[in-house]
Design an enzyme around this catalytic site. Structure first.
Site, PDB file in Angstrom:
ATOM      1  N   ASP A 177       0.880  -1.164   0.000  1.00  0.00           N
ATOM      2  CA  ASP A 177       0.000   0.000   0.000  1.00  0.00           C
ATOM      3  C   ASP A 177       0.915   1.210   0.000  1.00  0.00           C
ATOM      4  OD1 ASP A 177      -1.638   2.151   0.540  1.00  0.00           O
ATOM      5  OD2 ASP A 177      -2.617   1.256   2.283  1.00  0.00           O
ATOM      6  N   ASN A 223       3.263   2.420 -10.944  1.00  0.00           N
ATOM      7  CA  ASN A 223       1.982   2.500 -11.647  1.00  0.00           C
ATOM      8  C   ASN A 223       0.824   2.865 -10.718  1.00  0.00           C
ATOM      9  OD1 ASN A 223      -0.047   1.739 -13.892  1.00  0.00           O
ATOM     10  ND2 ASN A 223      -0.608   0.369 -12.211  1.00  0.00           N
ATOM     11  N   ALA A 227      -6.614  18.529  -9.132  1.00  0.00           N
ATOM     12  CA  ALA A 227      -5.711  17.916  -8.154  1.00  0.00           C
ATOM     13  C   ALA A 227      -5.010  16.715  -8.769  1.00  0.00           C
ATOM     14  CB  ALA A 227      -6.485  17.502  -6.913  1.00  0.00           C
ATOM     15  N   TYR A 228      -5.727  15.966  -9.601  1.00  0.00           N
ATOM     16  CA  TYR A 228      -5.111  14.821 -10.277  1.00  0.00           C
ATOM     17  C   TYR A 228      -3.984  15.295 -11.183  1.00  0.00           C
ATOM     18  CZ  TYR A 228      -4.552  10.767 -13.352  1.00  0.00           C
ATOM     19  OH  TYR A 228      -4.031   9.714 -14.074  1.00  0.00           O
ATOM     20  N   GLY A 229      -4.266  16.326 -11.994  1.00  0.00           N
ATOM     21  CA  GLY A 229      -3.229  16.868 -12.871  1.00  0.00           C
ATOM     22  C   GLY A 229      -2.030  17.356 -12.079  1.00  0.00           C
ATOM     23  N   LYS A 288     -13.484  11.250  -9.520  1.00  0.00           N
ATOM     24  CA  LYS A 288     -14.351  11.819 -10.566  1.00  0.00           C
ATOM     25  C   LYS A 288     -14.710  13.267 -10.232  1.00  0.00           C
ATOM     26  CE  LYS A 288     -14.588   7.685 -12.355  1.00  0.00           C
ATOM     27  NZ  LYS A 288     -13.660   7.324 -13.426  1.00  0.00           N
TER      28      LYS A 288
END
Length: 316
Positions: free
Chosen positions: A97, A124, A239-241, A130
Site C-alpha cells: 500500500d 503505476n 488535483a489529479y493533474g 471523478k
C-alpha cells in the site's frame, strides 16, 4: 513485442553522465526519435517490481514484463486480488500500500530478503477521483497528492536503494500533468527547475503548499471555483493533474540524482485507457501498458529524465 535494436537520435547540445554498467553513456538530452526496439533477451531474470498491478494497466505491464523474460514482482494493496493476479501470470507477489509507510517499509524488506536487489521499478499505482464525486475537493486534493505523488516518492525512496548500476525507474504518469496546467509563469518556472536545480525536498514542499492553498478555501464543495485562494496563487483546479505534474518533476530530479549510480528515471503517459479509474477510455490496458513495458526493457543508457508517450519523447 520488444524485438530489434534501440536507437536514440538526440538533437541539440547534450550532457553525458557517468557511464552505466553496460558501457553506454547515459544521455540527459531531449531525444527526438526512437527508431527501433530493444531485444528482450538481455533482461532475462532481471527483477522488476510493478506497483498497483492487480488489474488494469498495472496488470498489463506485469504481463508484458513476464513475456519479456523479467522476474516480475506484482504488488497490490489487496493481498487477495494481488495474489490472484500474480497466480494468473505465474509471477511473484508482494503486498504494498503505497500510502502506508509501514507497508512500504515491509515490502522493501521482503524484496531485499527474497531477491537481494531489483533492476526495474515501475511506479503505476495511482488514484483518480471523478469530477462529479460529491467528496469535497479539499479531500480529493489531499488524497490524490498523498497517493500519486507522496506514495510514489515513498516507494522510490524505499526501493531505489536496492538497485545497482543499470537500474531503471519508470513512472506511469499523465499528459494531464503538463507545465501549462499551472496558471502563472512564476509557478511554471518553479517546476521547470526540476530539470536543473530543484531538490526532492523542494518539490515536496511545493506539493504540500498546493494542498495547503486548496485547504485555505475552507469549502466543502465537490468542485473548486475560480475565486478560491489557490487559483490566485497560480495553482490549477485539477488535483489529479497537479499530482501527475509532481510525478513528472520527481522523475526529472531522480534522473539527475541517480545518474552517478548509472540508474535512469523516465516517465510516460499511457493514453486514455479504459480502466476502473477511467471507464470511458479508448485504449485497452495492453495498449496503455506498451510504453511503460517498453521503457522497462531499455538499458539505463538509453535515456533519462524524459517524458514519453507512444514510445516517443513528448513535451512536458
Amino acid at each position: 513485442p520488444f524485438q530489434g535494436s534501440s536507437t536514440l537520435v538526440a538533437g541539440g547540445p547534450s550532457t553525458t553522465s557517468q557511464s552505466c554498467a553496460s558501457g553506454a553513456a547515459m544521455q540527459r538530452v531531449s531525444p527526438i526519435v526512437v527508431m527501433k526496439q530493444t531485444p528482450a533477451t538481455w533482461v532475462q531474470g532481471q527483477v522488476v517490481v510493478v506497483t498497483g498491478a492487480s488489474r488494469g494497466i498495472g496488470f498489463a505491464i506485469a504481463r508484458a514484463c513476464v513475456l519479456a523474460g523479467f522476474r516480475v514482482v506484482l504488488t497490490a494493496r489487496s493481498a487477495v486480488s494481488g495474489s490472484a493476479a500474480a497466480a494468473a501470470l505465474g509471477c511473484d507477489f508482494a503486498q504494498l500500500d503505497i500510502t502506508s509507510a509501514t507497508s512500504v517499509a515491509a515490502c522493501a524488506s521482503e524484496i531485499r530478503r527474497r531477491y537481494g536487489r531489483i533492476d526495474v521499478l515501475v511506479n503505476n499505482a495511482s488514484i483518480k477521483t471523478k469530477h462529479y464525486d460529491p467528496t469535497p475537493f479539499v479531500e480529493k486534493a489531499r488524497a490524490e497528492v498523498a497517493t500519486n505523488f507522496f506514495g510514489t516518492l515513498a516507494v522510490c525512496e524505499a526501493l531505489v536503494p536496492l538497485m545497482r548500476a543499470g537500474g531503471r525507474v519508470v513512472t506511469v504518469t499523465s499528459s494531464g500533468g503538463h507545465l501549462g496546467l499551472l496558471h502563472t509563469e512564476a509557478r511554471r518556472q518553479q517546476f521547470a527547475a526540476a530539470e536543473t536545480t530543484m531538490t526532492v525536498a523542494e518539490l515536496a514542499g511545493l506539493m504540500r503548499t498546493f494542498v495547503a492553498d486548496v485547504e485555505a478555501s475552507r469549502s466543502s464543495a465537490h468542485a473548486p471555483a475560480l475565486d478560491w485562494p489557490h487559483v490566485a496563487r497560480g495553482w490549477p483546479n485539477s488535483a489529479y493533474g497537479m499530482s501527475k505534474l509532481g510525478q513528472i518533476a520527481l522523475t526529472k530530479i531522480l534522473a539527475r540524482d541517480l545518474a552517478p549510480r548509472g540508474i535512469s528515471a523516465n516517465c510516460c503517459c499511457p493514453g486514455s485507457v479504459s480502466t476502473a479509474l477511467n471507464p470511458g477510455g479508448g485504449r485497452t490496458p495492453a495498449q496503455g501498458a506498451d510504453t511503460p513495458a517498453w521503457l522497462a526493457c531499455q538499458p539505463a543508457g538509453f535515456a533519462t529524465g524524459q517524458f514519453f508517450k507512444d514510445r516517443q519523447p513528448a513535451v512536458w
